[in-house]
Design a protein around this motif. Structure first.
Motif, PDB file in Angstrom:
ATOM      1  N   ILE A 153      -5.339  23.901 -17.615  1.00 54.96           N
ATOM      2  CA  ILE A 153      -5.656  23.937 -16.271  1.00 54.96           C
ATOM      3  C   ILE A 153      -7.004  23.814 -16.053  1.00 54.96           C
ATOM      4  O   ILE A 153      -7.467  22.996 -15.172  1.00 54.96           O
ATOM      5  N   ALA A 154      -7.814  24.539 -16.729  1.00 48.92           N
ATOM      6  CA  ALA A 154      -9.257  24.400 -16.567  1.00 48.92           C
ATOM      7  C   ALA A 154      -9.525  23.177 -16.778  1.00 48.92           C
ATOM      8  O   ALA A 154     -10.490  22.722 -15.879  1.00 48.92           O
ATOM      9  N   TYR A 155      -9.106  22.437 -17.527  1.00 51.92           N
ATOM     10  CA  TYR A 155      -9.833  20.901 -17.729  1.00 51.92           C
ATOM     11  C   TYR A 155      -9.455  20.078 -16.535  1.00 51.92           C
ATOM     12  O   TYR A 155     -10.209  19.130 -16.308  1.00 51.92           O
ATOM     13  N   ALA A 156      -8.039  20.124 -16.228  1.00 46.44           N
ATOM     14  CA  ALA A 156      -7.412  19.154 -15.266  1.00 46.44           C
ATOM     15  C   ALA A 156      -8.848  19.446 -14.006  1.00 46.44           C
ATOM     16  O   ALA A 156      -8.690  18.389 -13.250  1.00 46.44           O
ATOM     17  N   ASN A 157      -9.142  20.722 -13.761  1.00 46.26           N
ATOM     18  CA  ASN A 157      -9.879  21.150 -12.675  1.00 46.26           C
ATOM     19  C   ASN A 157     -11.077  20.538 -12.736  1.00 46.26           C
ATOM     20  O   ASN A 157     -11.810  19.919 -11.637  1.00 46.26           O
ATOM     21  N   GLU A 158     -11.397  20.642 -14.066  1.00 46.09           N
ATOM     22  CA  GLU A 158     -12.992  20.154 -14.281  1.00 46.09           C
ATOM     23  C   GLU A 158     -12.934  18.598 -14.095  1.00 46.09           C
ATOM     24  O   GLU A 158     -13.760  18.122 -13.567  1.00 46.09           O
ATOM     25  N   LEU A 159     -11.838  17.665 -14.328  1.00 43.13           N
ATOM     26  CA  LEU A 159     -11.844  16.314 -14.172  1.00 43.13           C
ATOM     27  C   LEU A 159     -11.983  16.176 -12.581  1.00 43.13           C
ATOM     28  O   LEU A 159     -12.852  15.248 -12.260  1.00 43.13           O
ATOM     29  N   THR A 160     -11.161  16.998 -12.028  1.00 39.67           N
ATOM     30  CA  THR A 160     -11.322  16.800 -10.252  1.00 39.67           C
ATOM     31  C   THR A 160     -12.569  16.951  -9.932  1.00 39.67           C
ATOM     32  O   THR A 160     -13.194  16.248  -8.929  1.00 39.67           O
ATOM     33  N   LEU A 161     -13.397  18.013 -10.203  1.00 42.38           N
ATOM     34  CA  LEU A 161     -14.515  18.446  -9.959  1.00 42.38           C
ATOM     35  C   LEU A 161     -15.510  17.285 -10.222  1.00 42.38           C
ATOM     36  O   LEU A 161     -16.258  16.732  -9.397  1.00 42.38           O
ATOM     37  N   ALA A 162     -15.522  16.681 -11.447  1.00 44.92           N
ATOM     38  CA  ALA A 162     -16.467  15.706 -11.940  1.00 44.92           C
ATOM     39  C   ALA A 162     -16.004  14.336 -10.851  1.00 44.92           C
ATOM     40  O   ALA A 162     -17.040  13.857 -10.405  1.00 44.92           O
ATOM     41  N   GLU A 163     -14.995  14.227 -10.640  1.00 48.33           N
ATOM     42  CA  GLU A 163     -14.480  12.910  -9.749  1.00 48.33           C
ATOM     43  C   GLU A 163     -15.226  13.221  -8.182  1.00 48.33           C
ATOM     44  O   GLU A 163     -15.699  12.263  -7.745  1.00 48.33           O
ATOM     45  N   SER A 164     -14.996  14.473  -7.851  1.00 51.46           N
ATOM     46  CA  SER A 164     -15.398  14.697  -6.193  1.00 51.46           C
ATOM     47  C   SER A 164     -16.953  14.847  -6.612  1.00 51.46           C
ATOM     48  O   SER A 164     -17.568  14.246  -5.487  1.00 51.46           O
ATOM     49  N   TYR A 165     -17.590  15.185  -7.535  1.00 54.20           N
ATOM     50  CA  TYR A 165     -19.100  15.126  -7.415  1.00 54.20           C
ATOM     51  C   TYR A 165     -19.644  13.730  -7.476  1.00 54.20           C
ATOM     52  O   TYR A 165     -20.567  13.232  -6.688  1.00 54.20           O
ATOM     53  N   ARG A 166     -18.953  12.952  -8.312  1.00 53.46           N
ATOM     54  CA  ARG A 166     -19.101  11.578  -8.335  1.00 53.46           C
ATOM     55  C   ARG A 166     -19.203  10.746  -7.010  1.00 53.46           C
ATOM     56  O   ARG A 166     -19.706  10.101  -6.566  1.00 53.46           O
ATOM     57  N   ALA A 167     -17.864  11.002  -6.495  1.00 52.57           N
ATOM     58  CA  ALA A 167     -17.576  10.618  -5.132  1.00 52.57           C
ATOM     59  C   ALA A 167     -18.840  10.928  -4.118  1.00 52.57           C
ATOM     60  O   ALA A 167     -19.111  10.141  -3.226  1.00 52.57           O
ATOM     61  N   LEU A 168     -19.291  11.993  -4.222  1.00 58.66           N
ATOM     62  CA  LEU A 168     -20.433  12.504  -3.428  1.00 58.66           C
ATOM     63  C   LEU A 168     -21.749  12.190  -3.787  1.00 58.66           C
ATOM     64  O   LEU A 168     -22.873  12.490  -3.192  1.00 58.66           O
ATOM     65  N   ASN A 169     -21.990  11.202  -4.616  1.00 65.25           N
ATOM     66  CA  ASN A 169     -23.178  10.991  -5.321  1.00 65.25           C
ATOM     67  C   ASN A 169     -23.857  12.087  -5.740  1.00 65.25           C
ATOM     68  O   ASN A 169     -25.202  12.077  -5.500  1.00 65.25           O
ATOM     69  N   VAL A 170     -23.559  13.085  -6.549  1.00 62.84           N
ATOM     70  CA  VAL A 170     -24.098  14.082  -6.959  1.00 62.84           C
ATOM     71  C   VAL A 170     -24.642  13.732  -8.426  1.00 62.84           C
ATOM     72  O   VAL A 170     -23.761  13.318  -9.081  1.00 62.84           O
ATOM     73  N   LEU A 171     -25.940  13.753  -8.644  1.00 57.81           N
ATOM     74  CA  LEU A 171     -26.537  13.417 -10.017  1.00 57.81           C
ATOM     75  C   LEU A 171     -25.696  14.104 -11.122  1.00 57.81           C
ATOM     76  O   LEU A 171     -25.585  15.429 -10.872  1.00 57.81           O
ATOM     77  N   ALA A 172     -25.287  13.500 -12.043  1.00 62.11           N
ATOM     78  CA  ALA A 172     -24.709  14.389 -13.140  1.00 62.11           C
ATOM     79  C   ALA A 172     -25.852  15.247 -13.706  1.00 62.11           C
ATOM     80  O   ALA A 172     -27.076  15.042 -13.795  1.00 62.11           O
ATOM     81  N   PRO A 173     -25.572  16.649 -14.051  1.00 64.15           N
ATOM     82  CA  PRO A 173     -26.424  17.525 -14.539  1.00 64.15           C
ATOM     83  C   PRO A 173     -26.906  16.916 -15.926  1.00 64.15           C
ATOM     84  O   PRO A 173     -26.277  16.171 -16.595  1.00 64.15           O
ATOM     85  N   THR A 174     -28.173  17.624 -16.562  1.00 64.67           N
ATOM     86  CA  THR A 174     -28.768  17.450 -17.667  1.00 64.67           C
ATOM     87  C   THR A 174     -27.499  17.774 -18.748  1.00 64.67           C
ATOM     88  O   THR A 174     -27.167  17.081 -19.684  1.00 64.67           O
TER      89      THR A 174
END
Ligand SMILES: Nc1ncnc2c1ncn2[C@@H]1O[C@H](COP(=O)(O)OP(=O)(O)OP(=O)(O)O)[C@@H](O)[C@H]1O
Ligand SMILES: [Zn+2]
Length: 471
Positions: free
Chosen positions: A89-110
């Motif tokens: 469950i945690a990982y599925a939500n992690e993937l959606t989060l990463a996708e959402s941040y990419r869509a919003l042009n949020v720079l990947a954290p260090t």
């Protein structure tokens, strides 16, 4: 550096003084992964992305750590309800989060550490706290370990509360605690919870309390003392209060500035996974509002102010952004995209003033007016300098329409040339149809293009095409 930031710990706007020349360490509390992110969570990531871009623009090397809480009571409840392992469950939500941040042009954290990857660091901190008399194993044999609030006189200082007025921490039954305000550092295994949710520890099988995770990950990646700790205002108490207490009691000086952002609410109530009023990116898309426009919506408000969401205000922001985008496109067509220019001093002053993005956008709007006038009077020199300045400002906010992140990852220039010649072909056919007064055929070409999402506008310089709806 003339940046000034509001620091929750001192309740004042303070000069931002670096701990080490040229380097900034930032920690942002990330999501608890029991559900996919809503646009309130995403506001958090975007706010700190603007801070990060501003620090980068000042020439600093920024180490930006945003964690993930991948073990927690709420995730275990979901695991029970869905009959799935908590980590899936945690990982599925992690993937959606990463996708959402990419869509919003949020720079990947260090780096994006997960709580479950840092259990040894948590044990080290808890062991020290127990040894120094700031923590103790529960007296009821539950295997829990609690922080001893009474042992830390500064407790309550971040949130400005007197310890005497505080309620129970509410994160574990009070029966094994010395004091109801004591909070859990480690939670002993419970018989009704899945076995894969536990790790061995000096206090028996168990899992971490929420607060200790962040102390451990700050320490691991940013060292004993670092520059900025961020999160939503809702985290000030108890999460951040507990983080400071346990970190400092364990000998870590910890964060020098506490920067909290305002919440996104609906009808005055915080948008929340648990509140049942959560809206996500798919919903925003269903309104015909693009991620870049949502990002503009966030930036139009000061990061510490509440944004009370409404469809109208989001649509207004989208319209405002389209006007800016329209200028950038028309100007780039006229004089070429060029390079990013100098930031206007008014914009710099606004950003240095506790990241006042709404004042910074007012400077941008003024430039836009000048740029549009220059476009209509054919003053290409002004068009060029205004475009360069406008794009530089938009870049700091992460919303430059010509940024490859929005145009399609760099391939869009090639594609644009291909689409350009195909559209030229279609428009040539339309012109021929008009020439022979075959209006039906001419309109059909235009309609077909529209169906394909291409809007054609006849301008004095000839037909101009854009992708998307005409506003
Ligand atoms: N409505 C909101 N507006 C702005 N930021 C939010 C909002 N909800 C959560 N956040 C922020 O998102 C980050 C991750 O929070 P976390 O996963 O702990 O959310 P939460 O408060 O448990 O969410 P929920 O209430 O939706 O369950 C934190 O910095 C938190 O302050
Ligand atoms: Zn945290």
């Amino acid at each position: 550096m003339t940046l000034r930031l509001y620091d929750t710990a001192t309740r004042s706007v303070r000069d931002f003084v670096l701990r080490e020349a040229g380097k900034v360490g930032v920690y942002l509390c990330g999501l608890t992964l029991q559900a996919a992110p809503h646009i309130g969570h995403l506001r958090s990531g975007v706010n700190y992305d603007v801070l990060r871009r501003w620090l980068l623009a000042a020439g600093y090397e920024v180490t930006f750590i945003r964690n993930l809480t991948d073990i927690d009571d709420k995730i275990l409840v979901k695991a029970g309800e869905q009959g799935r392992p908590f980590w899936s469950i945690a990982y599925a939500n992690e993937l959606t989060l990463a996708e959402s941040y990419r869509a919003l042009n949020v720079l990947a954290p260090t780096y994006e550490p997960r709580a479950t990857g840092h259990i040894p660091e948590m044990h080290e901190l808890i062991t020290k706290l127990v040894a120094d008399g700031h923590a103790y194993p529960a007296t009821d044999g539950s295997g829990d370990v609690y922080f001893d609030v009474a042992s830390w006189p500064a407790y309550g200082s971040l949130s400005g509360q007197s310890p005497d007025a505080m309620q129970s921490a509410g994160d574990a039954p009070d029966r094994g605690k010395r004091d109801p305000r004591d909070f859990a550092l480690w939670k002993g295994a419970k018989p009704d919870e899945p076995a894969d949710a536990y790790w061995p520890s000096p206090w028996g099988l168990g899992r971490p309390g929420w607060h200790i995770e962040c102390s451990a990950m700050c320490w691991r990646y940013l060292g004993p003392e670092f520059d900025i700790h961020g999160g939503g205002l809702d985290l000030t108490f108890p999460h951040h209060e507990n983080e400071i207490a346990q970190s400092q009691a364990a000998g870590l000086p910890f964060a020098r500035y506490w920067v909290h952002h305002g919440l996104l609410s609906i009808g005055g109530a915080k948008m929340g996974k648990s509140a049942g009023n959560a809206l996500d990116l798919a919903y925003v898309d269903s309104l015909g509002v693009r991620p870049v426009e949502l990002r503009y919506y966030y930036a139009a408000a000061h990061y510490r102010s509440v944004i009370d969401y409404s469809e109208d205000s989001l649509r207004d922001a989208a319209t405002a952004y389209r006007r800016i985008e329209g200028f950038v496109q028309r100007a780039a067509e006229r004089v070429g995209a060029g390079q990013l220019g100098e930031l206007p001093s008014g914009f710099v002053a606004a950003m240095d003033d506790d990241l006042n993005t709404s004042a910074a956008l007012a400077v941008l709007q003024q430039q836009l007016r000048d740029g549009n006038t220059a476009l209509s009077t054919g003053d290409d020199v002004t068009v060029r300098t205004t475009l360069a300045a406008v794009r530089a400002m938009l870049d700091i906010l992460g919303i430059d329409p010509l940024d490859p992140a929005w145009t399609g990852g760099g391939r869009s220039d090639d594609l644009r040339a291909v689409v350009d010649s195909l559209i030229a072909l279609a428009l040539e056919q339309r012109a021929q149809a008009r020439g022979r007064k075959d209006w039906t055929a001419a309109d059909a070409v235009r309609d077909q293009l529209k169906l394909a999402g291409v809007v054609v506008e006849d301008t004095p310089q000839g037909p101009r095409w854009t992708i998307g709806e005409q506003d």
